[in-house]
Motif scaffolding. Structure first.
Motif, short mmCIF file in Angstrom:
data_model
loop_
_atom_site.label_atom_id
_atom_site.label_comp_id
_atom_site.label_asym_id
_atom_site.label_seq_id
_atom_site.Cartn_x
_atom_site.Cartn_y
_atom_site.Cartn_z
N THR A 81 1.38 -49.03 75.76
CA THR A 81 0.46 -47.90 75.79
C THR A 81 0.16 -47.42 74.38
OG1 THR A 81 1.46 -47.25 77.91
CG2 THR A 81 -0.03 -45.67 76.88
N TYR A 82 1.16 -47.40 73.51
CA TYR A 82 0.93 -47.05 72.11
C TYR A 82 0.03 -48.10 71.43
CZ TYR A 82 4.24 -43.15 71.69
OH TYR A 82 4.87 -41.94 71.78
N GLN A 83 0.20 -49.36 71.78
CA GLN A 83 -0.65 -50.41 71.21
C GLN A 83 -2.10 -50.21 71.64
OE1 GLN A 83 1.14 -54.13 72.41
NE2 GLN A 83 3.09 -53.61 71.45
N VAL A 84 -2.29 -49.84 72.92
CA VAL A 84 -3.65 -49.54 73.40
C VAL A 84 -4.22 -48.37 72.61
CG1 VAL A 84 -5.01 -48.72 75.37
CG2 VAL A 84 -3.24 -50.46 75.72
N GLN A 85 -3.39 -47.35 72.38
CA GLN A 85 -3.82 -46.20 71.58
C GLN A 85 -4.32 -46.65 70.21
OE1 GLN A 85 -0.65 -43.97 69.82
NE2 GLN A 85 -1.77 -42.03 69.89
N ARG A 86 -3.55 -47.50 69.54
CA ARG A 86 -3.93 -47.95 68.20
C ARG A 86 -5.21 -48.78 68.22
NH1 ARG A 86 1.85 -48.36 67.77
NH2 ARG A 86 1.85 -50.57 68.31
N GLU A 87 -5.33 -49.65 69.20
CA GLU A 87 -6.54 -50.48 69.29
C GLU A 87 -7.76 -49.64 69.59
OE1 GLU A 87 -6.82 -53.78 68.56
OE2 GLU A 87 -4.77 -53.44 67.85
N LEU A 88 -7.61 -48.66 70.47
CA LEU A 88 -8.74 -47.78 70.81
C LEU A 88 -9.13 -46.92 69.62
CD1 LEU A 88 -10.64 -46.78 73.04
CD2 LEU A 88 -8.87 -45.13 73.70
N GLN A 89 -8.11 -46.47 68.86
CA GLN A 89 -8.38 -45.62 67.70
C GLN A 89 -9.17 -46.35 66.63
OE1 GLN A 89 -6.89 -41.94 67.51
NE2 GLN A 89 -8.98 -42.40 66.89
N LYS A 90 -9.10 -47.68 66.63
CA LYS A 90 -9.86 -48.48 65.66
C LYS A 90 -11.36 -48.43 65.93
CE LYS A 90 -6.20 -51.92 64.87
NZ LYS A 90 -5.82 -53.35 65.08
N LYS A 93 -13.83 -42.59 66.76
CA LYS A 93 -13.40 -41.63 65.72
C LYS A 93 -12.58 -40.49 66.32
CE LYS A 93 -17.66 -38.90 66.10
NZ LYS A 93 -18.87 -38.39 65.42
N GLU A 94 -12.75 -40.24 67.61
CA GLU A 94 -12.05 -39.14 68.26
C GLU A 94 -10.57 -39.45 68.42
OE1 GLU A 94 -16.35 -39.12 69.47
OE2 GLU A 94 -14.76 -40.62 69.36
N PRO A 95 -9.71 -38.41 68.44
CA PRO A 95 -8.27 -38.65 68.52
C PRO A 95 -7.81 -39.18 69.87
CG PRO A 95 -8.74 -36.31 68.70
CD PRO A 95 -10.04 -36.97 68.33
N VAL A 96 -6.84 -40.07 69.82
CA VAL A 96 -6.25 -40.66 71.02
C VAL A 96 -4.77 -40.33 71.05
CG1 VAL A 96 -5.89 -42.78 72.35
CG2 VAL A 96 -7.89 -42.58 70.84
N GLU A 97 -4.32 -39.72 72.14
CA GLU A 97 -2.90 -39.40 72.31
C GLU A 97 -2.35 -40.15 73.53
OE1 GLU A 97 -0.60 -37.83 70.68
OE2 GLU A 97 -1.79 -36.94 69.06
N VAL A 98 -1.03 -40.22 73.60
CA VAL A 98 -0.33 -40.88 74.70
C VAL A 98 0.59 -39.87 75.38
CG1 VAL A 98 1.46 -42.59 75.25
CG2 VAL A 98 -0.43 -43.20 73.72
N ALA A 99 0.62 -39.90 76.72
CA ALA A 99 1.54 -39.05 77.47
C ALA A 99 2.07 -39.81 78.66
CB ALA A 99 0.84 -37.77 77.94
N MET A 100 3.31 -39.56 79.00
CA MET A 100 3.93 -40.18 80.17
C MET A 100 4.14 -39.11 81.25
SD MET A 100 4.29 -43.36 79.40
CE MET A 100 3.51 -44.00 77.90
N ARG A 101 3.98 -39.52 82.48
CA ARG A 101 4.24 -38.57 83.58
C ARG A 101 5.71 -38.19 83.63
NH1 ARG A 101 5.72 -35.31 86.22
NH2 ARG A 101 5.17 -34.63 88.32
N TYR A 102 6.57 -39.16 83.34
CA TYR A 102 8.02 -38.92 83.32
C TYR A 102 8.57 -39.46 82.01
CZ TYR A 102 6.59 -39.08 88.20
OH TYR A 102 5.90 -38.89 89.38
N GLY A 103 9.53 -38.74 81.43
CA GLY A 103 10.10 -39.19 80.18
C GLY A 103 9.23 -38.79 79.00
N ASN A 104 9.35 -39.54 77.91
CA ASN A 104 8.66 -39.21 76.65
C ASN A 104 7.65 -40.28 76.26
OD1 ASN A 104 10.14 -36.76 75.88
ND2 ASN A 104 11.92 -38.12 75.83
N PRO A 105 6.59 -39.89 75.56
CA PRO A 105 6.20 -38.54 75.16
C PRO A 105 5.64 -37.75 76.35
CG PRO A 105 4.49 -40.09 74.53
CD PRO A 105 5.63 -40.91 75.07
#
Length: 347
Positions: A81-90, A93-105
């Protein structure tokens, strides 16, 4: 003067334990299974069931299972999911965050990060990474996101992208992930979806009299289909099979990961692994369209354990097809949905 950012996106996934230690797995399972949309028993019964029976006995076994797929970076699902975040951010221009329903982040962490870094933010688009609607996946994620948003009194509004089980862009990306494995060599393709209790299907039925009550309910038009997990799984299968040009009989559907003794969606993947070689299906490919990111249920359950079951039952070849993960067409699809969030995702 720098450009003010008005919109952001949060990629919402299921989550994982912080580590493979029994303690961390138990904490994660407690949070996950105490969700009333996952185990929908009354609170007291759920507490006794989860904290008195399930997690004390399941935690060490689950920890062992997680250890077979854990990477040096941590949980595959979280890291992908973090990798998807990084690829999408490329590509946006808008910010991309990651959240989990359970656990972190956590969802709060994602909201707080956006609010602190981008004080002019007006809207946050939520993308629950669940193609199909179920009270135990998509619904609980969105309700939780709404609750945290309301509690935190954040200045921006939120908008959730709908389940995308029949969206042409999603179907095309899923087909692209499967196509390299199709060699026209007679292998059977099994679509293994995460199972859910039948009572969840009935409880989510907005008509109250269609799902699992009408003969061939998934193929008869009904308003219930908008929130019917079973119908949506079969729809995804049909659309993918059509694009791949799969002949009837060369593919089938099953449901995996049952928990407990109540009636869940069938046929069960484990049962099919034992039956298919006896039916003459000895060369198998398996794809798991319930997931867009590989995780415990795909990497350990399907790629390892179900392969063992199939081969022990007389199977000869077994090909696990990975999830879309960071496939470029999937990243481009997310970008498209984000930029066109006011347009309906589902057909």
């Amino acid at each position: 003067m720098s450009e003010k950012i008005k919109r952001g996106i949060i990629l919402m996934n299921l989550g994982s334990p912080d580590s493979t230690s029994t303690k961390d797995v138990k904490r994660y399972l407690d949070e996950f299974l105490m969700d009333g949309r996952v185990i929908d028993s009354p609170y007291l019964i759920r507490t006794i069931l989860v904290k008195g029976i399930i997690t004390p006995f399941r935690s060490s076994k689950s920890a062992e299972a997680y250890s077979t797929i854990w990477t040096k970076e941590g949980s595959p699902l979280v890291q992908i999911t973090y990798q998807v975040q990084r690829e999408l951010q490329k590509i946006i221009k808008e910010p991309v965050e990651v959240a989990m329903r359970y656990g972190n982040p956590t969802m709060k962490f994602a909201y707080d990060s956006l609010a602190q870094k981008y004080p002019d933010l007006e809207e946050v688009v939520l993308l629950p990474l669940y193609p199909h609607y179920a009270m135990s996946s998509y619904e609980t994620a969105v309700v939780h996101a709404e609750d945290v948003h309301k509690e935190g009194k954040y200045p921006f509004k939120i908008a959730a992208i709908a389940p995308f089980y029949n969206n042409p862009d999603y179907i095309s990306a899923l087909v692209e992930s499967i196509k390299p494995h199709i060699k026209n060599d007679g292998k059977h393709l099994l679509f293994s979806y995460h199972s859910i209790p039948e009572r969840h299907i009935k409880k989510s039925d907005i008509t109250g009299n269609h799902c699992l009550k009408v003969e061939d309910c998934c193929n008869k038009p009904s308003a219930a289909h908008a929130v019917c997990y079973r119908h949506q799984c079969y729809t995804t299968t049909r659309l993918v099979a059509e694009q791949l040009g799969l002949p009837a009989g060369s593919y089938s559907v099953s449901f995996q990961s049952k928990l407990g003794r109540s009636a869940w969606l069938t046929p069960a993947t484990t049962a099919r692994m034992e039956q298919m070689p006896k039916e003459g299906i000895k060369d198998l490919m398996v794809v798991c369209p319930s997931f867009v990111s590989d995780c415990l249920e795909t990497l350990e359950e399907v790629a390892i354990r179900e392969k063992e079951n199939f081969m022990e039952a007389g199977g000869e070849t077994y090909d696990f097809i990975p999830c879309m993960n960071t496939q470029q067409s999937w990243i481009e699809t997310i970008k498209k949905w984000f930029l066109n969030v006011d347009e309906p995702v589902t057909a």
